[in-house]
Every structure is written in C-alpha cells, then in structure tokens.
Design an enzyme around this catalytic site. Structure first.
Site, PDB file in Angstrom:
ATOM      1  N   GLU A  21       0.902  -1.237  -0.012  1.00 55.17           N
ATOM      2  CA  GLU A  21      -0.261   0.051  -0.190  1.00 55.17           C
ATOM      3  C   GLU A  21       0.799   1.132  -0.034  1.00 55.17           C
ATOM      4  OE1 GLU A  21      -3.677   0.102   2.331  1.00 55.17           O
ATOM      5  OE2 GLU A  21      -3.167   1.990   3.251  1.00 55.17           O
ATOM      6  N   PHE A  23       0.749   5.789  -0.383  1.00 49.30           N
ATOM      7  CA  PHE A  23       0.096   6.880  -0.361  1.00 49.30           C
ATOM      8  C   PHE A  23       0.613   8.109  -1.275  1.00 49.30           C
ATOM      9  CE2 PHE A  23       3.156   7.371   2.848  1.00 49.30           C
ATOM     10  CZ  PHE A  23       3.397   9.034   2.757  1.00 49.30           C
ATOM     11  N   PRO A  24      -0.073   8.856  -2.039  1.00 47.76           N
ATOM     12  CA  PRO A  24       0.614   9.925  -2.793  1.00 47.76           C
ATOM     13  C   PRO A  24       1.255  11.030  -1.699  1.00 47.76           C
ATOM     14  CG  PRO A  24      -1.860  10.543  -2.451  1.00 47.76           C
ATOM     15  CD  PRO A  24      -1.620   9.184  -1.952  1.00 47.76           C
ATOM     16  N   THR A  53      -3.985   4.858  -1.721  1.00 51.12           N
ATOM     17  CA  THR A  53      -4.974   5.382  -0.612  1.00 51.12           C
ATOM     18  C   THR A  53      -5.604   6.751  -1.017  1.00 51.12           C
ATOM     19  OG1 THR A  53      -3.437   6.903   0.306  1.00 51.12           O
ATOM     20  CG2 THR A  53      -3.415   4.797   1.293  1.00 51.12           C
ATOM     21  N   ARG A 112     -15.762   3.751   4.600  1.00 54.40           N
ATOM     22  CA  ARG A 112     -16.635   4.733   4.842  1.00 54.40           C
ATOM     23  C   ARG A 112     -15.795   6.235   4.983  1.00 54.40           C
ATOM     24  NH1 ARG A 112     -19.223   4.784  10.775  1.00 54.40           N
ATOM     25  NH2 ARG A 112     -16.816   4.993  11.484  1.00 54.40           N
ATOM     26  N   GLY A 113     -14.830   6.010   5.670  1.00 54.28           N
ATOM     27  CA  GLY A 113     -14.063   7.286   6.099  1.00 54.28           C
ATOM     28  C   GLY A 113     -14.063   7.472   7.732  1.00 54.28           C
ATOM     29  N   ASP A 114     -13.427   7.035   8.412  1.00 57.33           N
ATOM     30  CA  ASP A 114     -13.604   7.060   9.788  1.00 57.33           C
ATOM     31  C   ASP A 114     -13.186   8.312  10.632  1.00 57.33           C
ATOM     32  OD1 ASP A 114     -13.857   5.600  12.418  1.00 57.33           O
ATOM     33  OD2 ASP A 114     -11.818   5.320  12.320  1.00 57.33           O
ATOM     34  N   ASP A 184     -18.948  -6.166  15.251  1.00 52.66           N
ATOM     35  CA  ASP A 184     -18.846  -5.840  13.539  1.00 52.66           C
ATOM     36  C   ASP A 184     -19.307  -6.752  12.567  1.00 52.66           C
ATOM     37  OD1 ASP A 184     -17.132  -3.630  14.965  1.00 52.66           O
ATOM     38  OD2 ASP A 184     -15.216  -4.252  14.129  1.00 52.66           O
ATOM     39  N   LYS A 191     -22.224  -6.023   4.276  1.00 50.55           N
ATOM     40  CA  LYS A 191     -21.514  -5.484   3.056  1.00 50.55           C
ATOM     41  C   LYS A 191     -20.953  -6.735   2.168  1.00 50.55           C
ATOM     42  CE  LYS A 191     -19.058  -2.172   6.030  1.00 50.55           C
ATOM     43  NZ  LYS A 191     -17.887  -1.946   6.819  1.00 50.55           N
TER      44      LYS A 191
END
Length: 674
Positions: A21, A23-24, A53, A112-114, A184, A191
């Site tokens: 993974e 990230f920019p 990401t 979701r964006g937590d 959860d 989902k």
C-alpha cells in the site's frame, strides 16, 4: 485489467501472496521519487497487487488518481484504488470511479471514512455556512455499505470491491469503551451480501487476536465468509514513536512482550527495525501455520518505504521465486532478487556491505520542545531526484535510492522523500483526534484569551496534553528548558507556539533529555520556534524586527512565513535552501541530520496547519466558537524562526531577539510579502 479475486483464484491452493500500500506524497519531488521507488519495488518484490490511498473527503483525489494511473498503466501493476464516501461529494465519487474505469483499474477498496461526520460536524446552520457544506456533500453515503451498493448498482460486476475489517474491533473514539470484532460481524455480513469481494484488515500486532477473528468469520453460521479472501494487514515497524502513535490512533493493541522488547532500545532506530522485522516475521509464520482452504495473503502498509518491507518479505519467503504473469502484478521480464537479500542482510547485521551516505544504523527522534513534532534522523546528503533503476537491473546491495530516506521524519523531514508527510491515520480529519475528543480537550473557545489559556496550560504540562497541531500526545521534556521564553511569547502578544527546540552544543548522545542515536556520539541543535501570530503583529512587530536586524545578513537568523491566502515570505533568496537544525556525530558514521526546515516542507505544512483551524471550528457546536476559530485562520500568520547560533555561551540569543520584537512596534513597512 485483472481483478484481485481472479488473480487469487489462479494461484495454487497452498500459495502465499502479498500486496503493498502506498499514499501520494505531499510534494511533487516526493511524488517523482516515489515513481522510482515503485519501479524498484515492483520489479524486485513482485506484489500480487498494490493499493493507493485516498485522502479525507477527497483531498488527495487528483494525486491519488495520478498515482493509481502510474501504477496501473506505466508500471503494469494490478491496482486497487481506495475510495471513501463520508464527507465526499457525489460528483467526486462518480468522477473517481469513471476515471478508474478508463484507466483499466478493476479494483476498489470501499471505505466509509472514519468516523462519520454528519453528526459531529456542521451541527448548526447559521448564516447558511454549514448548510451549504451539507448540500455539497452526498447525503446518500453514510456507511461503507452505501458505497458498495452504489458501485454494484452503477457498474455491476466491473469492479472487484474490497472492504475493511478490524481484527480487534472498530472504534470511532480515541478512547473506545467497547471495541470487539463480534459487534462488527453483522455489518461485515451486510457488506458481503451487498457485493463485497474481499476483506483487508486494519494492521495489528496481536496475532492471536487476528487468528481468533479469522476463525470466527470462517466458522460463522451465516456462511458469508467461508470462501471470501481475508487479507491481514501488517505495518512494518520503522521506529518506536511511529509505532506508538499509529497504534494509538488505530486503537491497535501492542502485546506486552513486544513493548518489553522495544522499550530498552527505543532510542536506537536500527535496532528497533531489526526487532520489528523479527516480530512481523513471527506474526506471518503463525498465520501461515493456520489451515487455509485457499492461498494465504498479506497486505503491507509500507508508508512509502521499502527496506524493512523487503527484508520481511525475503525472510518469510513471500517473494515469488521467478516472474510469473499469473502470480505477479507486473508482466515485465525476469529480475534478480539480490537486492532484497542485501536489504535483509543490511538490517540483520546492522552493517552495510558498502559504505553509503544513507547508512546510519541507529537513532532516536530528537525531542521537540513544544507541542507536536519529534523527528528521526536522516542522512546529511540524500539524493536529489531519485535515480532511475531499470526494471530488469541487477542490484547487489541495498541501493542508496532504497535507503536514503529510511527514517520518516514527519513534516520536518526531507520534502524530497516519497515518505514525506506520512499519514498516521486515515481519518477524514487532519486533527489528531475525533471531534468528540477535540471538544473534550479544547472546548469551544469564544475569546482569544481562552485560546491563549489553552496554549499556556499546555506549555506548563497541564491539560490539554495535545493541541490541534500536535502529533504526539505528550509535551517534550525539552520544553522545561525554554518554557519561560515560550510563555512570554504566548502571554505577551498571543503569539501561539506550536513547535520549538532549545540550543544544544555537543551533548552526549546518551543524554537523558537531548540524546538520540547510538552511544559514544554527540548531538547538536539550533534553536528555533514556529508560531501563529496576528497579521498586524507580523506586519508591525516581527517582520520589521527581522528585516531591520543585521542578523539575517550575518547568517545568525532565518525565517519562513505563510498566510492562508497563499502568500509566502522567506529570508532566503534560494528556494532550495535547507536548514539543518538537529544533527549528530557518531563514531564511524557520517554526520546525521535529524531535523530540517526548508521552504517546500514549510509550504506543505502551512496549508495543513491553517486547515486545522477550520477542522477545529467544525468540531464546535456553538456558532460563536466557530466564528472565532475561522477568524484566527484568516487573520493569523504562521512563522518559523531559526537561530543559527547554538554554541553554549550564546544559546539564549534567539529568545532575547524575539523578546525585543514583542516590545517593538515599528508600524507596517512597505514592500513585497505578506
């Protein structure tokens, strides 16, 4: 145009695979260097796929899509694009999905964006300010399941959709009361039934928590998880401070045995890395030992760094023995793995095979005396732009490009590094905590004096333990040495300090307060302070004092200043100037620079620092508090002042200089600048 699930299905039943993974980066030169790093890692490591990401609320949408396109089209990597839905405009979601489809990307990780913000942000709608923001954001997407359903409804089975899972349970708050994966499971089932194809977990260090979690899913009576790929997430340990901070933000437990092993060596980054490699390898071996009905995968949160990841992969025999288009994310010709073996030996022995400027085996992030920043060492001579390495090149030692920025340095790091601006969490907020926690820590100030009181209490070691610009939850021990100076600036003119350090002139590297790095070394620091001050005070007091002083011309002082409207000012005519403010000299090693201040990194931080005023305002319920914080954002200047005098007899010089500025009022001066 491979789907991740198709690639997994094509592997032998007893095969192992891994994904990486990225990230920019926050700077263009860091972005450019990441491309070189990606090419090396994809050529030598052969991941099954890579993840890119997505920033909070789509704030990195363009750079995330650009990075995803490089991975998919330029490097031929099977790419999975992260996509968050909370605080996101429907238009951005639609554009991202369409662009991904055009690029040939078939994989999306639906997040979701937590945590959710509609309940915690924009609680009132006075003057239409928050009302407009609510209308701009998409009210149809509240949970990740809404995004999964939307993708399936609009695109059918074109995309392979992944979702996040939490082996230790998901929690929204910084101090969760209840956190268990059992709570959860019903949501995960929904989902999967909505169309999710695979699961990637949050990173963890408690392997038994993960194995319990996986077993519970596989054996669940619903049967929803019987055959779906479940990929455990792993975070390579780069240094002790990053480990503590990221696990706290992710609500991730560190087993006591690991803490006991790391605590005595926490000042030695290279030793911490070696222990971390061993710890991750133990986790992987235990997971491998658990019976699986299909290929076993592992997902690595690389933080855009490569050496530790390469060592773990090599030690655990996860790197494919030879290129195979069915088992690799790329289709290029054969490459050797000598570089990975060399990386492994480099970490295992702590001794480089050849002398390279980037090889300093031990360090500790030197303490910062104010609110939010500590750093790790880096070489005094990193590469400028990253060197191109052919995908079929043979490398016999860990290349300088692989290791020159091996110690992530926060916002005081090298802006040229692909790891510059490493995210510590994937929260939609840039604040170090949730809105509820923010309200508990900082309240809802309605006067400048109340904000000054927060800074004053923080500097005195009282509550709050963190401010909005803090990365670490505790004040540095160095603060006591310059506390009186910082308090004078804070209380005299509302000059609010957010980072600083005192002068240090050749103290032993084992010093209990200032020490870092290996034993038998010496450490040095130039004093500096970074602060918010009113625009009027900048124009009438501090800037005239800086400009009229002969100290700038004599090389005794440097400064950077930025305003939220984008205006910027510096004492240096050279935009590429780099000011080393913490460094060390260690036996048998080159000079190691631990902390830098430079224009590129300051500009990047300036934008984020001012945005945190807005984030704080959005946490407040009261209109008066929100108005005050937004006024601070628009009417403050962020200034970093560096004193180049650090010898023991002159260590107080910078603070005396700033005290003189507080007492002066020379009126506004004409000329360019803020």
């Amino acid at each position: 145009m491979d789907k991740i699930t198709d690639k997994i299905a094509a592997l032998p039943q007893d095969a192992n695979f891994f994904s990486l993974e990225f990230f920019p980066p926050k700077t263009r030169i860091g972005f450019s260097n990441l491309q070189d790093r990606l090419q090396r890692m994809s050529a030598t490591l052969k991941p099954l796929f890579v993840n890119v990401t997505w920033g909070a609320g789509g704030c990195t949408s363009s750079s995330s899509l650009e990075l995803a396109e490089i991975c998919q089209r330029q490097l031929g990597l099977t790419t999975c694009l992260h996509l968050t839905c909370t605080n996101m405009k429907r238009r951005l979601i639609d554009e991202a999905l369409e662009e991904a489809k055009t690029m040939g990307i078939r994989n999306v990780l639906a997040l979701r964006g937590d945590p959710p913000r509609e309940e915690e942000y924009r609680l009132d709608t006075e003057n239409g300010h928050e009302e407009e923001e609510v209308k701009e954001n998409n009210e149809d997407f509240v949970w990740a399941i809404d995004l999964v359903r939307y993708i399936r409804r609009i695109y059918g089975d074109f995309f392979c959709v992944g979702i996040a899972a939490y082996p230790e349970g998901h929690a929204d708050e910084s101090h969760p009361v209840d956190q268990s994966f059992e709570q959860d499971i019903p949501f995960l089932i929904q989902k999967v039934e909505a169309g999710a194809d695979f699961l990637v977990t949050q990173f963890f260090f408690d392997v038994h928590a993960y194995t319990r979690f996986e077993r519970a899913l596989r054996e669940h009576e619903s049967g929803a998880f019987r055959s779906i790929p479940i990929i455990p997430g792993l975070l390579p340990i780069q240094n002790y401070q990053i480990l503590k901070r990221t696990t706290k933000l992710a609500h991730c437990r560190i087993p006591p045995g690991l803490l006991e092993a790391l605590d005595p060596i926490k000042a030695d980054d290279e030793h911490v890395k070696r222990k971390g490699v061993d710890a991750l390898c133990d986790i992987i071996r235990e997971i491998k030992a658990v019976k699986s009905d299909g290929p076993r995968g592992f997902h690595f949160y690389t933080l855009n760094l490569e050496k530790v990841v390469g060592s773990v992969l090599d030690k655990c025999n996860l790197i494919p023995p030879m290129p195979d288009v069915r088992e690799s994310a790329i289709d290029d010709s054969a490459t050797t793995l000598n570089s990975i073996n060399a990386m492994s030996n480099h970490i295992s022995n702590g001794i480089p095979h050849v002398r390279k400027p980037s090889d300093l085996p031990t360090s500790r992030r030197p303490s910062m005396s104010s609110n939010h920043l500590t750093t790790t060492h880096r070489s005094s001579s990193p590469i400028q732009n990253g060197a191109h390495v052919s995908s079929n090149a043979t490398i016999t030692t860990p290349s300088r490009e692989a290791t020159w920025d091996d110690y992530p340095n926060g916002r005081f790091g090298d802006a040229r590094s692909p790891a510059f601006g490493t995210p510590t969490s994937y929260s939609p907020s840039s604040l170090p905590c949730t809105p509820a926690r923010a309200r508990a820590l900082w309240g809802e100030p309605t006067s400048l004096q109340q904000i000054t009181s927060l800074f004053t209490s923080h500097l005195c070691g009282e509550a709050p333990s963190q401010l909005p610009w803090s990365e670490d939850p505790n004040l540095s021990p160095e603060t006591a040495l310059i506390r009186s100076h910082l308090l004078f600036l804070t209380t005299s003119r509302n000059w609010w300090t957010i980072a600083s350090q005192p002068a240090v002139d050749g103290l032993p590297s084992t010093h209990p307060v200032h020490g870092w790095g290996p034993a038998r070394g010496f450490v040095f620091q130039k004093p500096f302070v970074e602060l918010f001050l009113p625009l009027a005070d900048w124009k009438q007091r501090l800037r005239p004092h800086l400009r009229s002083s002969s100290s700038c011309g004599a090389g005794r002082i440097s400064y950077y200043a930025g305003h939220p409207d984008g205006t910027f000012e510096s004492s240096s005519e050279n935009a590429g100037a780099v000011h080393a403010v913490t460094w060390g000299s260690f036996l048998g090693k080159e000079i190691a620079t631990a902390t830098m201040v430079e224009e590129v990194s300051f500009r990047a931080w300036c934008e984020e620092a001012f945005w945190r005023w807005e984030e704080w305002a959005r946490c407040c319920r009261g209109a008066e508090a929100r108005a005050l914080l937004r006024k601070c954002k628009s009417e403050m200047v962020l200034v970093n002042v560096i004193g180049h005098v650090y010898r023991e007899m002159e260590g107080e010089w910078l603070w005396d200089f700033l005290k003189d500025a507080v007492g002066e009022n020379k009126g506004e001066q004409s000329g360019d600048g803020i």
